[in-house]
Design a protein around this motif. Structure first.
Motif, PDB file in Angstrom:
ATOM      1  N   HIS A  38      -3.702  51.206  37.512  1.00  0.00           N
ATOM      2  CA  HIS A  38      -4.533  50.253  38.248  1.00  0.00           C
ATOM      3  C   HIS A  38      -3.805  49.746  39.494  1.00  0.00           C
ATOM      4  CE1 HIS A  38      -7.408  47.112  39.092  1.00  0.00           C
ATOM      5  NE2 HIS A  38      -8.139  47.460  38.051  1.00  0.00           N
ATOM      6  N   PRO A  39      -4.464  49.798  40.657  1.00  0.00           N
ATOM      7  CA  PRO A  39      -3.805  49.352  41.900  1.00  0.00           C
ATOM      8  C   PRO A  39      -3.379  47.887  41.871  1.00  0.00           C
ATOM      9  CG  PRO A  39      -6.154  49.763  42.255  1.00  0.00           C
ATOM     10  CD  PRO A  39      -5.813  50.334  40.916  1.00  0.00           C
ATOM     11  N   LYS A  40      -4.051  47.071  41.081  1.00  0.00           N
ATOM     12  CA  LYS A  40      -3.661  45.658  41.002  1.00  0.00           C
ATOM     13  C   LYS A  40      -2.306  45.500  40.316  1.00  0.00           C
ATOM     14  CE  LYS A  40      -8.048  43.103  41.286  1.00  0.00           C
ATOM     15  NZ  LYS A  40      -8.814  44.104  42.017  1.00  0.00           N
ATOM     16  N   LEU A  41      -2.021  46.362  39.346  1.00  0.00           N
ATOM     17  CA  LEU A  41      -0.704  46.316  38.695  1.00  0.00           C
ATOM     18  C   LEU A  41       0.379  46.817  39.635  1.00  0.00           C
ATOM     19  CD1 LEU A  41       0.282  45.491  35.846  1.00  0.00           C
ATOM     20  CD2 LEU A  41      -2.183  45.573  36.119  1.00  0.00           C
ATOM     21  N   VAL A  42       0.064  47.825  40.433  1.00  0.00           N
ATOM     22  CA  VAL A  42       1.012  48.307  41.443  1.00  0.00           C
ATOM     23  C   VAL A  42       1.322  47.177  42.404  1.00  0.00           C
ATOM     24  CG1 VAL A  42       1.371  49.931  43.343  1.00  0.00           C
ATOM     25  CG2 VAL A  42       0.203  50.696  41.263  1.00  0.00           C
ATOM     26  N   GLN A  43       0.298  46.470  42.858  1.00  0.00           N
ATOM     27  CA  GLN A  43       0.482  45.352  43.782  1.00  0.00           C
ATOM     28  C   GLN A  43       1.315  44.253  43.143  1.00  0.00           C
ATOM     29  OE1 GLN A  43      -3.119  43.235  44.942  1.00  0.00           O
ATOM     30  NE2 GLN A  43      -2.303  42.900  47.000  1.00  0.00           N
TER      31      GLN A  43
ATOM     32  N   PRO B 259       6.194  29.407  29.491  1.00  0.00           N
ATOM     33  CA  PRO B 259       5.351  30.292  28.673  1.00  0.00           C
ATOM     34  C   PRO B 259       4.575  31.292  29.528  1.00  0.00           C
ATOM     35  CG  PRO B 259       4.372  28.107  28.834  1.00  0.00           C
ATOM     36  CD  PRO B 259       5.728  28.014  29.469  1.00  0.00           C
ATOM     37  N   VAL B 260       4.273  30.891  30.773  1.00  0.00           N
ATOM     38  CA  VAL B 260       3.606  31.768  31.735  1.00  0.00           C
ATOM     39  C   VAL B 260       4.462  31.793  32.995  1.00  0.00           C
ATOM     40  CG1 VAL B 260       1.555  32.159  33.159  1.00  0.00           C
ATOM     41  CG2 VAL B 260       1.307  31.266  30.826  1.00  0.00           C
ATOM     42  N   THR B 261       4.954  32.972  33.370  1.00  0.00           N
ATOM     43  CA  THR B 261       5.830  33.047  34.539  1.00  0.00           C
ATOM     44  C   THR B 261       5.051  32.894  35.840  1.00  0.00           C
ATOM     45  OG1 THR B 261       5.677  35.464  34.666  1.00  0.00           O
ATOM     46  CG2 THR B 261       7.436  34.546  33.319  1.00  0.00           C
ATOM     47  N   CYS B 262       3.819  33.408  35.873  1.00  0.00           N
ATOM     48  CA  CYS B 262       3.017  33.308  37.094  1.00  0.00           C
ATOM     49  C   CYS B 262       1.550  33.569  36.759  1.00  0.00           C
ATOM     50  CB  CYS B 262       3.504  34.323  38.137  1.00  0.00           C
ATOM     51  SG  CYS B 262       2.812  34.071  39.786  1.00  0.00           S
ATOM     52  N   HIS B 263       0.650  32.942  37.549  1.00  0.00           N
ATOM     53  CA  HIS B 263      -0.789  33.179  37.413  1.00  0.00           C
ATOM     54  C   HIS B 263      -1.242  33.905  38.679  1.00  0.00           C
ATOM     55  CE1 HIS B 263      -4.822  31.366  35.792  1.00  0.00           C
ATOM     56  NE2 HIS B 263      -4.845  32.682  35.900  1.00  0.00           N
ATOM     57  N   TYR B 264      -1.814  35.102  38.495  1.00  0.00           N
ATOM     58  CA  TYR B 264      -2.204  35.956  39.621  1.00  0.00           C
ATOM     59  C   TYR B 264      -3.720  35.940  39.809  1.00  0.00           C
ATOM     60  CZ  TYR B 264       2.539  37.808  39.213  1.00  0.00           C
ATOM     61  OH  TYR B 264       3.903  37.926  39.162  1.00  0.00           O
ATOM     62  N   PHE B 265      -4.138  35.893  41.087  1.00  0.00           N
ATOM     63  CA  PHE B 265      -5.562  35.852  41.420  1.00  0.00           C
ATOM     64  C   PHE B 265      -5.896  36.897  42.485  1.00  0.00           C
ATOM     65  CE2 PHE B 265      -4.302  31.641  40.041  1.00  0.00           C
ATOM     66  CZ  PHE B 265      -5.363  31.181  39.260  1.00  0.00           C
ATOM     67  N   TRP B 266      -7.087  37.478  42.361  1.00  0.00           N
ATOM     68  CA  TRP B 266      -7.633  38.351  43.398  1.00  0.00           C
ATOM     69  C   TRP B 266      -9.020  37.836  43.789  1.00  0.00           C
ATOM     70  CZ3 TRP B 266      -4.637  40.118  39.395  1.00  0.00           C
ATOM     71  CH2 TRP B 266      -3.531  40.911  39.736  1.00  0.00           C
TER      72      TRP B 266
ATOM     73  N   ASN C  49      -5.990  41.489  50.114  1.00  0.00           N
ATOM     74  CA  ASN C  49      -6.803  42.655  49.776  1.00  0.00           C
ATOM     75  C   ASN C  49      -6.184  43.953  50.290  1.00  0.00           C
ATOM     76  OD1 ASN C  49      -8.929  41.381  48.350  1.00  0.00           O
ATOM     77  ND2 ASN C  49      -9.790  40.659  50.279  1.00  0.00           N
ATOM     78  N   ASP C  50      -5.231  43.852  51.228  1.00  0.00           N
ATOM     79  CA  ASP C  50      -4.571  45.039  51.777  1.00  0.00           C
ATOM     80  C   ASP C  50      -3.084  44.738  51.915  1.00  0.00           C
ATOM     81  OD1 ASP C  50      -3.647  47.240  53.208  1.00  0.00           O
ATOM     82  OD2 ASP C  50      -5.525  47.451  54.330  1.00  0.00           O
TER      83      ASP C  50
ATOM     84  N   PRO D 117      -3.361  36.961  54.297  1.00  0.00           N
ATOM     85  CA  PRO D 117      -2.023  36.944  53.694  1.00  0.00           C
ATOM     86  C   PRO D 117      -2.074  36.700  52.188  1.00  0.00           C
ATOM     87  CG  PRO D 117      -2.492  34.817  54.653  1.00  0.00           C
ATOM     88  CD  PRO D 117      -3.686  35.689  54.958  1.00  0.00           C
ATOM     89  N   THR D 118      -1.042  37.157  51.498  1.00  0.00           N
ATOM     90  CA  THR D 118      -0.842  36.782  50.103  1.00  0.00           C
ATOM     91  C   THR D 118      -0.285  35.365  50.090  1.00  0.00           C
ATOM     92  OG1 THR D 118      -0.466  39.038  49.363  1.00  0.00           O
ATOM     93  CG2 THR D 118       0.482  37.277  48.010  1.00  0.00           C
ATOM     94  N   VAL D 119      -0.926  34.489  49.327  1.00  0.00           N
ATOM     95  CA  VAL D 119      -0.558  33.071  49.311  1.00  0.00           C
ATOM     96  C   VAL D 119       0.108  32.723  47.981  1.00  0.00           C
ATOM     97  CG1 VAL D 119      -1.404  30.693  49.504  1.00  0.00           C
ATOM     98  CG2 VAL D 119      -2.485  32.512  50.844  1.00  0.00           C
ATOM     99  N   TYR D 120       1.284  32.146  48.071  1.00  0.00           N
ATOM    100  CA  TYR D 120       2.002  31.658  46.887  1.00  0.00           C
ATOM    101  C   TYR D 120       1.880  30.143  46.853  1.00  0.00           C
ATOM    102  CZ  TYR D 120       6.066  30.080  44.133  1.00  0.00           C
ATOM    103  OH  TYR D 120       6.890  29.443  43.247  1.00  0.00           O
TER     104      TYR D 120
END
Length: 487
Positions: A182-187, A85-92, A330-331, A349-352
């Motif tokens: 929005h830059p977050k959507l680009v990311q 139902p949810v493919t992924c949960h994104y956090f900043w 953040n970058d 780093p981006t953490v999965y």
């Protein structure tokens, strides 16, 4: 007389090739250097925890189901899965988060409410992804790029007129900057470059085909975990009569009069009318095909990124986390610059985090979670990995603590590590690259080895290092493309 086929490697593509060739009437023998099937798609069991060791995302389940169907079996009798139902949960780190609902309208609403991004932009981007998929998948995913017929059929001719719209002349990042405010959507949409080990600031926008698989078609989870893909296909192959030899490293492919005729295993020859290589293409030419003509341009191509994975037994439950979770850097540009230009690991780093115990409760003790904690890293170029891993672990924990407002380290009760050196040694992936050659240019699709040898008759190739690429669906398709070439 029944013809014999030998397959080198029991990775997921090797298993699929074995099934397809057996159905086609071949006597099939598989040689695998490891003591288990599946290659990267394996599992780890330790201290009451179970982890899927490798690929964690499941899309295009019909590619698995088809193998049962062509074998005269009902897939549901052997392999079950659910749609997420949810493919992924994104956090900043600034406290923003997004749930990527499989329902596109829910996701679009979520984005508009949380980020102020017009919902119409999400729908438009996913419509474009669908457009790319409809025009490119028949050409690049389901057919050999190394056969003239691929380029002269009606589907190809239609695609030629749409190359600009398909993103071949633009980068993924440039296309996403145009699509979203929005830059977050680009990311978020740039992240799909990592699905084949690429850099969104270099790779062509044609890779915006990938969100279509996750959103328009769906992301799924096997009820028994990702490793059940390996287990179910391995059992199917054995039931069909495929012969497996484990701990059996092939030393050489024997070529006589321009034809592959046998393999040598610990000094013994095994003859066959057909040889299929499921081993990483680069390492295959360096070892079992070292006496043959080398495709130098292909071998010298830059490799994809690799991964650093910490398998953590966490003695606490985090209800805010789902099966798939991303804690963004953040970058992002600086992170990819470290991976592909500096050959290092960025300090933020981006953490999965993949947690199968969210859906499969027995993967962790009660009240606990099994965290597959991964960051993208450069492939192995001789770096001091012991130092890099120690630093990265500290940065990952710090990142998690800042984002989730916690102190995770006291809850880590066990740890296993997989990194570029061990990825290479366990899976024979050149430089520990997860996806073979890099896709960081518009010609990348043409810079993969064909599913056959143009120099050696009766020698074929399948797996993530050859066409059409890495990841479970493409590996399975490589076996299908290869088998369709066989008379």
């Amino acid at each position: 007389m029944t013809k014999k086929a030998i397959i080198i490697g029991a990775g997921i593509a090797g298993l699929a090739a074995a099934i397809r060739l057996k159905v086609k009437g071949y006597e099939v023998q598989v040689f695998e250097a490891n003591s288990y099937p599946g290659g990267k798609l394996s599992e780890i069991k330790i201290g009451g925890y179970r982890f899927d060791a490798g690929p964690s995302l499941f899309t295009l389940p019909e590619q698995v189901e088809e193998l049962f169907k062509i074998s005269g079996q009902n897939p549901k009798d052997h392999f079950e899965y659910i749609k997420l139902p949810v493919t992924c949960h994104y956090f900043w780190e600034d406290g923003k988060s997004l749930k990527a609902y499989s329902d596109i309208n829910l996701f679009a609403e979520e984005v508009e409410v949380k980020l102020g991004e017009p919902a119409s932009n999400i729908r438009k981007a996913l419509k474009q992804s669908d457009y790319i998929y409809r025009h490119l998948s028949p050409l690049f995913m389901h057919r050999s790029l190394h056969k003239l017929g691929t380029w002269t059929n009606s589907l190809a001719l239609k695609s030629y007129l749409k190359m600009g719209k398909l993103g071949i002349f633009n980068t993924m990042n440039a296309a996403n900057v145009k699509s979203f405010k929005h830059p977050k959507l680009v990311q978020l949409f740039n992240r799909y470059a990592t699905y084949n080990g690429s850099d969104p600031y270099q790779t062509p926008a044609t890779l915006n085909i990938i969100p279509h698989l996750e959103f328009n078609i769906g992301a799924f989870f096997p009820k028994k975990g990702m490793h059940d893909i390996t287990n179910s296909l391995f059992k199917l192959a054995k039931d069909l009569g495929v012969e497996f030899n484990f701990g059996a490293k092939v030393d050489e492919v024997i070529v006589e009069n321009g034809k592959a005729s046998a393999v040598k295993v610990t000094g013994e020859l095994f003859k066959a009318e057909l040889i299929v290589n499921n081993m990483d293409m680069v390492n295959a030419y360096k070892s079992i095909l070292s006496k043959q003509k080398q495709p130098k341009k292909l071998l010298e191509q830059p490799k994809s990124s690799s991964a650093l994975i910490f398998y953590w037994g966490i003695k606490k439950e985090f209800p805010e986390l789902d099966l798939h979770n991303i804690l963004f850097s953040n970058d992002y540009k600086k992170e990819f610059d470290h991976i592909f230009n500096l050959g290092s690991i960025y300090e933020d780093p981006t953490v999965y985090i993949n947690i199968t115990s969210v859906y499969k409760k027995d993967d962790a003790p009660e009240g606990c979670m099994n965290w597959f904690t991964m960051i993208n890293v450069p492939n192995n170029q001789g770096q001091d990995w012991d130092v890099l891993i120690k630093e990265a672990r500290r940065h990952i924990i710090t990142k998690i603590n800042r984002t989730l407002k916690t102190d995770i380290e006291p809850f880590i009760e066990l740890e296993e590590i997989l990194e570029p050196r061990t990825i290479e040694s366990k899976t024979s992936s050149a430089q520990g690259a997860l996806y073979g050659n890099s896709s960081n240019n518009r010609y990348a699709a043409f810079l993969r080895h064909a599913n056959f040898s143009s120099d050696i008759k009766n020698l074929y190739f399948c797996g993530g290092s050859v066409h059409p690429g890495g990841g479970i669906p493409l590996c399975l398709l490589s076996a299908k493309i290869m088998t369709e070439m066989v008379q």
